[in-house]
Design a protein around this motif. Structure first.
Motif, PDB file in Angstrom:
ATOM      1  N   SER A  13      -4.127  -6.455  33.928  1.00  0.00           N
ATOM      2  CA  SER A  13      -5.488  -6.848  33.555  1.00  0.00           C
ATOM      3  C   SER A  13      -5.909  -8.126  34.263  1.00  0.00           C
ATOM      4  CB  SER A  13      -5.576  -7.020  32.032  1.00  0.00           C
ATOM      5  OG  SER A  13      -6.868  -7.464  31.663  1.00  0.00           O
ATOM      6  N   ARG A 316     -13.999  -5.157  27.074  1.00  0.00           N
ATOM      7  CA  ARG A 316     -12.976  -4.106  26.963  1.00  0.00           C
ATOM      8  C   ARG A 316     -12.926  -3.477  25.567  1.00  0.00           C
ATOM      9  NH1 ARG A 316      -8.156  -7.696  29.078  1.00  0.00           N
ATOM     10  NH2 ARG A 316      -6.859  -5.884  28.500  1.00  0.00           N
ATOM     11  N   GLU A 319     -11.951   0.194  25.746  1.00  0.00           N
ATOM     12  CA  GLU A 319     -10.508   0.332  25.997  1.00  0.00           C
ATOM     13  C   GLU A 319      -9.712   0.096  24.724  1.00  0.00           C
ATOM     14  OE1 GLU A 319      -6.988  -2.393  27.901  1.00  0.00           O
ATOM     15  OE2 GLU A 319      -8.921  -2.418  28.948  1.00  0.00           O
ATOM     16  N   ARG A 323      -7.363   2.885  22.731  1.00  0.00           N
ATOM     17  CA  ARG A 323      -5.939   2.612  22.477  1.00  0.00           C
ATOM     18  C   ARG A 323      -5.617   2.673  20.993  1.00  0.00           C
ATOM     19  NH1 ARG A 323      -3.634  -2.574  24.930  1.00  0.00           N
ATOM     20  NH2 ARG A 323      -1.833  -1.658  23.863  1.00  0.00           N
TER      21      ARG A 323
END
Length: 411
Positions: A13, A316, A319, A323
Motif C-alpha cells: 500500500s 480505501r 477495500e 475485506r
C-alpha cells in the motif's frame, strides 16, 4: 490474516503512494535529525569536560590555605607540616595523605583547576595552559578581538607569570573587569599579574576559561624542585570508599586548625570531581531542554501522519468493506493501517538519523569538540519513531476497523 501477510499488505500500500509517503515523512525526518544533532553535541561536550578533568582522581580532595593577609607569603606561615601527613591519616575516611604536587594541582600542559582569592573574595580558576606552539596562535589578531579589558598575551610575556581572566572571574574577584588589570592574584602560592579580561560568554555551548602560559608552570616547577626546604603548599587527601567527601573534608580542616592555632587564615577544601559533575549536570539539563523544543517538530510530523492515514482510510473504504465481507476481522484491519503508520515513521526516523549524523559531523567542523552519536541515541531515536507511528496511527486505524462493511462497500 497472518502478521506476515499484514506487513506485506501494508508495504504494498505504501509502495503505491511513494510521493505522498515521502512528503509525510519530511516532518519526522526534520524532527529526528534535530534531536540527533542536539544530543550528539551534548554528548560530545560532556565527553570533552570529562576528558579535561579526567586526570583528577575522583576520590581526591585538595586542601589549600588562604591567609588572612592575602599578600603574605605562604612559605613564611607554614600552614602545613610533615607531621600533618601522619596526623590526618588517623581521621576516619582518610585513605591516604600526600603533598600536593605542583604538576598535579596545575595539571601541567593541560588545564588548571584551583581556587584563588583576592582580599575577601574567591573565585574558581579553570585555565588553559599553552605551550610554545600554542602561543604562536595566541598572538593572532583574531584572539585579541575576544579581550574586553587590558590586552592579550605578547611574546615578551613568556618570561612573566601573567593571566587572562574570564569575565565571570574578574567580576567575582574585582567587581568590575577594568579593576582587575594590573592586579596580582595568588594561584597555588604563585603570584600572577592580570593582563586582560575576556569578553562574557554568550552562546549556550560557549564555555571560556582563564588563560595562562605553560612556560610559567614549567618555571614554577623548576623552582620548586630546586627549593631545598621542600615546603608544603597544599595537601591531597584521598577519601576511602563509602565515606562522605564533605564530612571528611570538614574533619580534616578542623584537625589542621587545631594543629596550627597561631596562624591567621582559613583552610579550604576543593574536590575537582564536583566540577565535572556540575558541568555534566548543566550540560545534560540544557541538552534535554533543547531536545524537548526540537521534539515539537516530531509532534507536527505525527499530526501529518495522522492526517494522511485518515485520508488513506477514506480513500480505501471500499477495500475495507470487501475485506470485512470476506472474513477479515476488525483487528486485522486495524493492524494493517497501524503497520502502515509505523513503517512511515520508522523509515522517516532512519532517514532522520542518517541526516542528523551528517549534520552533526558538519557542525563539529566549527566546534572545539567533536559531536558524539552513541548507541543510546540511535536506539532512542528509532524507538521514538515507532512510538510516534503508534500514537498518531492508532486512531485512524481504529476508525478503519470499526467501519460497517455494507456502508463501506456502497460508499
Amino acid at each position: 490474516m497472518s502478521i506476515k501477510n499484514l506487513i506485506k499488505s501494508a508495504l504494498l500500500s505504501l509502495k503505491a503512494n511513494k510521493l505522498r509517503v515521502f512528503l509525510t515523512m519530511i516532518g519526522i525526518i526534520i524532527g529526528i535529525s534535530s534531536v540527533i544533532v542536539v544530543l550528539s553535541i551534548g554528548d560530545g561536550l560532556k565527553t570533552q569536560v570529562s576528558k579535561a578533568t579526567g586526570e583528577t582522581k575522583s576520590n581526591k580532595v585538595n586542601i589549600n590555605f588562604a591567609p588572612e593577609n592575602f599578600g603574605q607569603d605562604i612559605s613564611s606561615i607554614q600552614p602545613f607540616r610533615e607531621d600533618d601527613l601522619y596526623n590526618l591519616k588517623e581521621i576516619d575516611g582518610v585513605e591516604k595523605v600526600e603533598k600536593a604536587k605542583m604538576e598535579d594541582s596545575m595539571n601541567l600542559g593541560g588545564e588548571v583547576y584551583t581556587q584563588t582569592k583576592f582580599l575577601d573574595k574567591t573565585a574558581q580558576i579553570m585555565a588553559s595552559a599553552y605551550d610554545g606552539e600554542d602561543l604562536n596562535n595566541l598572538f593572532s589578531s583574531k584572539k585579541t578581538d575576544t579581550v574586553l579589558e587590558g590586552r592579550y598575551f605578547e611574546k615578551s610575556d613568556i618570561k612573566n607569570d601573567v593571566i587572562v581572566l574570564t569575565y565571570e572571574n574578574s567580576k567575582a574577584l574585582f567587581d568590575e573587569p577594568k579593576d582587575a588589570i594590573g592586579k596580582a592574584i595568588n594561584i597555588n602560592g604563585v603570584m600572577f599579574e592580570v593582563i586582560g579580561v575576556l569578553e562574557k560568554s554568550e552562546g549556550i555551548f560557549s564555555f571560556s576559561g582563564d588563560l595562562i602560559q605553560k612556560s610559567s608552570i614549567d618555571r614554577i616547577n623548576n623552582l620548586k624542585n630546586e627549593d631545598a626546604s621542600d615546603e608544603i603548599t597544599s595537601l591531597d587527601i584521598y577519601v576511602s570508599p563509602g565515606f562522605d567527601f564533605e564530612s571528611v573534608s570538614e574533619e580534616v580542616k578542623s584537625k589542621l586548625e587545631s594543629s596550627h592555632p597561631d596562624i591567621d587564615g582559613t583552610y579550604e577544601a576543593f574536590n575537582p570531581g564536583t566540577v565535572t559533575e556540575a558541568f555534566t549536570k548543566i550540560i545534560s539539563s540544557i541538552t534535554m531542554f533543547i531536545t524537548l523544543i526540537t521534539a515539537i517538530s516530531l509532534f507536527v510530523g505525527g499530526i501529518g501522519v495522522m492526517n494522511i492515514m485518515y485520508v488513506s482510510v477514506t480513500e480505501r473504504k471500499r477495500e475495507i468493506g470487501i475485506r470485512r465481507a470476506i472474513g477479515a476481522t476488525p483487528n486485522s484491519i486495524m493492524l494493517q493501517f497501524l503497520f502502515e503508520a509505523i513503517f512511515v515513521t520508522l523509515l522517516g526516523g532512519l532517514i532522520g538519523i542518517f541526516v542528523g549524523c551528517l549534520l552533526s559531523q558538519f557542525a563539529g567542523i566549527f566546534m572545539p569538540f567533536k559531536p558524539i552519536i552513541t548507541i543510546k541515541t540511535f536506539i532512542g531515536a528509532s524507538s521514538t519513531s515507532v512510538i510516534v507511528g503508534i500514537v498518531f496511527g492508532i486512531i485512524p486505524a481504529y476508525k478503519a476497523s470499526k467501519l460497517d462493511p455494507i456502508k463501506a462497500i456502497y460508499n
